[in-house]
Design a protein around this motif. Structure first.
Motif, PDB file in Angstrom:
ATOM      1  N   ARG A   5       0.860  -1.177   0.000  1.00 57.35           N
ATOM      2  CA  ARG A   5       0.000   0.000   0.000  1.00 57.35           C
ATOM      3  C   ARG A   5       0.892   1.222   0.000  1.00 57.35           C
ATOM      4  O   ARG A   5       1.714   1.402   0.890  1.00 57.35           O
ATOM      5  N   THR A   6       0.759   2.046  -1.019  1.00 61.23           N
ATOM      6  CA  THR A   6       1.555   3.257  -1.103  1.00 61.23           C
ATOM      7  C   THR A   6       0.654   4.483  -1.085  1.00 61.23           C
ATOM      8  O   THR A   6      -0.508   4.418  -1.488  1.00 61.23           O
ATOM      9  N   VAL A   7       1.220   5.562  -0.590  1.00 60.94           N
ATOM     10  CA  VAL A   7       0.542   6.851  -0.568  1.00 60.94           C
ATOM     11  C   VAL A   7       1.505   7.838  -1.202  1.00 60.94           C
ATOM     12  O   VAL A   7       2.690   7.857  -0.848  1.00 60.94           O
ATOM     13  N   ALA A   8       1.026   8.624  -2.135  1.00 61.23           N
ATOM     14  CA  ALA A   8       1.864   9.636  -2.770  1.00 61.23           C
ATOM     15  C   ALA A   8       1.051  10.911  -2.970  1.00 61.23           C
ATOM     16  O   ALA A   8      -0.095  10.848  -3.423  1.00 61.23           O
ATOM     17  N   HIS A   9       1.638  12.021  -2.593  1.00 64.69           N
ATOM     18  CA  HIS A   9       1.007  13.328  -2.778  1.00 64.69           C
ATOM     19  C   HIS A   9       1.993  14.276  -3.433  1.00 64.69           C
ATOM     20  O   HIS A   9       3.094  14.484  -2.913  1.00 64.69           O
ATOM     21  N   ALA A  27       7.459  18.714  -6.166  1.00 69.00           N
ATOM     22  CA  ALA A  27       7.868  17.823  -5.082  1.00 69.00           C
ATOM     23  C   ALA A  27       6.724  16.890  -4.736  1.00 69.00           C
ATOM     24  O   ALA A  27       5.558  17.179  -5.009  1.00 69.00           O
ATOM     25  N   ALA A  28       7.087  15.765  -4.134  1.00 70.86           N
ATOM     26  CA  ALA A  28       6.081  14.794  -3.712  1.00 70.86           C
ATOM     27  C   ALA A  28       6.539  14.127  -2.427  1.00 70.86           C
ATOM     28  O   ALA A  28       7.737  13.968  -2.187  1.00 70.86           O
ATOM     29  N   LEU A  29       5.575  13.755  -1.614  1.00 68.85           N
ATOM     30  CA  LEU A  29       5.820  12.908  -0.446  1.00 68.85           C
ATOM     31  C   LEU A  29       5.283  11.535  -0.803  1.00 68.85           C
ATOM     32  O   LEU A  29       4.179  11.406  -1.340  1.00 68.85           O
ATOM     33  N   GLN A  30       6.081  10.491  -0.497  1.00 71.65           N
ATOM     34  CA  GLN A  30       5.691   9.124  -0.819  1.00 71.65           C
ATOM     35  C   GLN A  30       5.868   8.245   0.412  1.00 71.65           C
ATOM     36  O   GLN A  30       6.834   8.404   1.160  1.00 71.65           O
ATOM     37  N   TYR A  31       4.926   7.311   0.563  1.00 73.32           N
ATOM     38  CA  TYR A  31       4.946   6.402   1.705  1.00 73.32           C
ATOM     39  C   TYR A  31       4.656   5.003   1.206  1.00 73.32           C
ATOM     40  O   TYR A  31       3.742   4.799   0.410  1.00 73.32           O
ATOM     41  N   ASP A  32       5.431   4.047   1.678  1.00 75.11           N
ATOM     42  CA  ASP A  32       5.241   2.642   1.338  1.00 75.11           C
ATOM     43  C   ASP A  32       4.992   1.895   2.642  1.00 75.11           C
ATOM     44  O   ASP A  32       5.827   1.932   3.546  1.00 75.11           O
ATOM     45  N   ALA A  33       3.869   1.217   2.736  1.00 74.15           N
ATOM     46  CA  ALA A  33       3.503   0.515   3.963  1.00 74.15           C
ATOM     47  C   ALA A  33       4.526  -0.556   4.344  1.00 74.15           C
ATOM     48  O   ALA A  33       4.598  -0.953   5.507  1.00 74.15           O
ATOM     49  N   ASP A  34       5.333  -1.019   3.391  1.00 72.36           N
ATOM     50  CA  ASP A  34       6.355  -2.012   3.707  1.00 72.36           C
ATOM     51  C   ASP A  34       7.609  -1.385   4.305  1.00 72.36           C
ATOM     52  O   ASP A  34       8.537  -2.102   4.688  1.00 72.36           O
ATOM     53  N   ARG A 115      -1.602   7.039   7.832  1.00 74.00           N
ATOM     54  CA  ARG A 115      -2.131   6.406   9.056  1.00 74.00           C
ATOM     55  C   ARG A 115      -3.224   5.401   8.734  1.00 74.00           C
ATOM     56  O   ARG A 115      -3.417   4.441   9.467  1.00 74.00           O
ATOM     57  N   SER A 116      -3.934   5.614   7.633  1.00 76.52           N
ATOM     58  CA  SER A 116      -4.924   4.619   7.190  1.00 76.52           C
ATOM     59  C   SER A 116      -4.223   3.364   6.687  1.00 76.52           C
ATOM     60  O   SER A 116      -4.704   2.256   6.891  1.00 76.52           O
ATOM     61  N   ALA A 117      -3.082   3.562   6.019  1.00 75.01           N
ATOM     62  CA  ALA A 117      -2.318   2.420   5.499  1.00 75.01           C
ATOM     63  C   ALA A 117      -1.677   1.632   6.632  1.00 75.01           C
ATOM     64  O   ALA A 117      -1.731   0.397   6.654  1.00 75.01           O
ATOM     65  N   VAL A 118      -1.049   2.339   7.566  1.00 74.90           N
ATOM     66  CA  VAL A 118      -0.381   1.710   8.716  1.00 74.90           C
ATOM     67  C   VAL A 118      -0.636   2.601   9.931  1.00 74.90           C
ATOM     68  O   VAL A 118      -0.006   3.650  10.079  1.00 74.90           O
TER      69      VAL A 118
END
Length: 140
Positions: A5-9, A27-34, A115-118
């Motif tokens: 599950r990834t989140v990118a803005h 610019a972007a912020l990226q999050y990987d649940a792993d 926070r929804s992802a993890v």
């Protein structure tokens, strides 16, 4: 195999050049649940010569919405600029430093999705410590 599950803005970030001058950069912020503790900040320099990436702590980014945080290469704090709530971030490297402004509302929205992802406090359940150690040892 667990699903990723990834989140990118993409965010309207400003590079502050002086007290009176700032320029927009992509610019972007990226999050990987792993990789649940980390946020990747990806910047597209003004000269369009590729990207610059920094890894930040998700907790530190959240803390920056309410107080000064960080030390060394990464420091962040909330402030208001011309009626806009922003998170200022200073990134330092041997090549120099940059002062950036992120819209606080965009950071809050990004963090809400991570926070929804993890959910906070459950990050350690995403790690297989034995597998991580085996991979580190295999690389040496």
């Amino acid at each position: 195999m667990r699903s990723v599950r990834t989140v990118a803005h993409e965010l309207p970030v400003r590079l502050v050049l002086s007290h009176d001058l700032s320029v927009p950069i992509r610019a972007a912020l990226q999050y990987d649940a792993d990789d649940p503790y980390a946020v990747r900040a990806v910047f597209h320099p003004l000269d369009q010569s590729g990207t610059v990436e920094w890894f930040l702590s998700r907790d530190m980014l959240a803390q920056a919405l309410s107080e000064h945080t960080g030390h060394g290469d990464v420091r962040m704090w909330p402030t208001s600029d011309s009626g806009r709530d922003v998170v200022r971030m200073v990134l330092s490297s041997p090549e120099g430093s940059a002062l950036l402004e992120f819209p606080a509302q965009g950071v809050e929205s990004f963090l809400r999705e991570t926070r929804s992802a993890v959910p906070p406090g459950t990050e350690s359940s995403r790690f297989d410590l034995d597998a991580e150690l085996a991979q580190l040892l295999a690389e040496n």
